[in-house]
Design an enzyme around this catalytic site. Structure first.
Site, PDB file in Angstrom:
ATOM      1  N   TYR A  17      91.919  33.945 -86.399  1.00 22.95           N
ATOM      2  CA  TYR A  17      92.054  34.772 -84.756  1.00 22.95           C
ATOM      3  C   TYR A  17      93.517  34.844 -85.153  1.00 22.95           C
ATOM      4  O   TYR A  17      94.442  35.547 -84.321  1.00 22.95           O
ATOM      5  CB  TYR A  17      90.879  34.246 -84.257  1.00 22.95           C
ATOM      6  CG  TYR A  17      91.717  33.906 -82.943  1.00 22.95           C
ATOM      7  CD1 TYR A  17      91.018  35.819 -82.010  1.00 22.95           C
ATOM      8  CD2 TYR A  17      91.818  33.246 -81.851  1.00 22.95           C
ATOM      9  CE1 TYR A  17      91.687  36.557 -81.394  1.00 22.95           C
ATOM     10  CE2 TYR A  17      92.852  34.108 -80.415  1.00 22.95           C
ATOM     11  CZ  TYR A  17      92.149  35.259 -79.534  1.00 22.95           C
ATOM     12  OH  TYR A  17      92.464  35.546 -78.653  1.00 22.95           O
ATOM     13  N   GLU A  39      86.416  37.270 -73.388  1.00 23.43           N
ATOM     14  CA  GLU A  39      87.405  36.129 -72.112  1.00 23.43           C
ATOM     15  C   GLU A  39      86.185  35.702 -70.808  1.00 23.43           C
ATOM     16  O   GLU A  39      85.849  34.539 -70.401  1.00 23.43           O
ATOM     17  CB  GLU A  39      88.552  36.744 -71.437  1.00 23.43           C
ATOM     18  CG  GLU A  39      89.872  36.950 -72.377  1.00 23.43           C
ATOM     19  CD  GLU A  39      90.239  34.943 -72.963  1.00 23.43           C
ATOM     20  OE1 GLU A  39      89.712  34.288 -72.209  1.00 23.43           O
ATOM     21  OE2 GLU A  39      90.793  35.780 -74.327  1.00 23.43           O
ATOM     22  N   TRP A  47      87.591  28.377 -76.341  1.00 26.39           N
ATOM     23  CA  TRP A  47      87.621  29.225 -77.280  1.00 26.39           C
ATOM     24  C   TRP A  47      86.746  29.042 -78.532  1.00 26.39           C
ATOM     25  O   TRP A  47      86.467  30.421 -79.539  1.00 26.39           O
ATOM     26  CB  TRP A  47      89.014  29.936 -76.638  1.00 26.39           C
ATOM     27  CG  TRP A  47      89.251  31.173 -77.691  1.00 26.39           C
ATOM     28  CD1 TRP A  47      89.356  31.386 -78.684  1.00 26.39           C
ATOM     29  CD2 TRP A  47      89.037  33.063 -76.873  1.00 26.39           C
ATOM     30  NE1 TRP A  47      90.039  32.997 -79.333  1.00 26.39           N
ATOM     31  CE2 TRP A  47      89.233  33.748 -78.127  1.00 26.39           C
ATOM     32  CE3 TRP A  47      87.989  32.804 -76.318  1.00 26.39           C
ATOM     33  CZ2 TRP A  47      89.486  35.010 -78.188  1.00 26.39           C
ATOM     34  CZ3 TRP A  47      87.885  34.177 -76.005  1.00 26.39           C
ATOM     35  CH2 TRP A  47      89.040  35.272 -76.813  1.00 26.39           C
TER      36      TRP A  47
END
Length: 191
Positions: A17, A39, A47
């Site tokens: 990522y 988000e 995350w």
């Protein structure tokens, strides 16, 4: 071996990522919507958890297609609540429809979500100069302003902290640390 921002060294999922998405300028509205939904789903979670569930959410959320998500109703939310592969929070799942509708309205008004979000920075990437992850803020006046505007436009679960993380993810803000190979490559690429 590349030297990366310290936060992403946990595993290959994080590294991938970081190396291929985070901080890369994203011009594709479909991807901008996906990041926005991720988000909003992340609020209150790490995350890493979101990234681990991303593919399952992509499948469950009809490929993050805003036109489809705009039509989600209570029956669809109830169905999603039965899916153990995704993040299950009823309020967040109910927000999918509101966020999709607001996103589509912004696209209609500004021509694209990309144009809408980049107007806040006069179409110029903010490149921060930090040596340590502790120096990176959780939110700024910019993210406060955008979060207020998004809320006014009907978006849900996108406060200033989530918006700042979103701006980092889509490349509006480059917070790669000074020693990171992504910073050392010079100009960020766009997708």
């Amino acid at each position: 071996m590349h030297k990366r921002c310290k936060w992403c060294e946990k595993d290959d999922l994080y590294k991938n990522y970081h190396d291929n998405e985070w901080g890369v300028i994203c011009k594709d509205d479909d991807m901008l919507f996906e990041y926005l939904i991720l988000e909003s789903m992340q609020a209150g979670l790490s995350w890493h958890i979101v990234l681990k569930k991303r593919e399952a959410m992509r499948e469950a959320f009809d490929g993050f297609d805003a036109k489809i998500l705009a039509n989600y109703d209570d029956e669809k939310v109830n169905s999603l609540m039965q899916n153990d592969k995704i993040l299950k929070n009823r309020l967040k799942l109910k927000s999918l429809s509101a966020n999709a509708k607001a996103f589509l309205k912004v696209k209609s008004e500004f021509g694209s979500f990309y144009e809408y979000i980049w107007r806040f920075v006069n179409h110029k990437q903010i490149i921060n100069n930090n040596d340590d992850i502790c120096d990176i803020p959780a939110k700024t006046a910019l993210s406060d302003t955008i979060a207020r505007d998004l809320k006014k436009r009907g978006f849900k679960f996108l406060g200033s902290i989530s918006v700042y993380a979103y701006l980092q993810a889509i490349g509006v803000i480059d917070d790669h640390l000074n020693y990171c190979f992504k910073r050392q490559n010079g100009k960020m690429q766009s997708i």
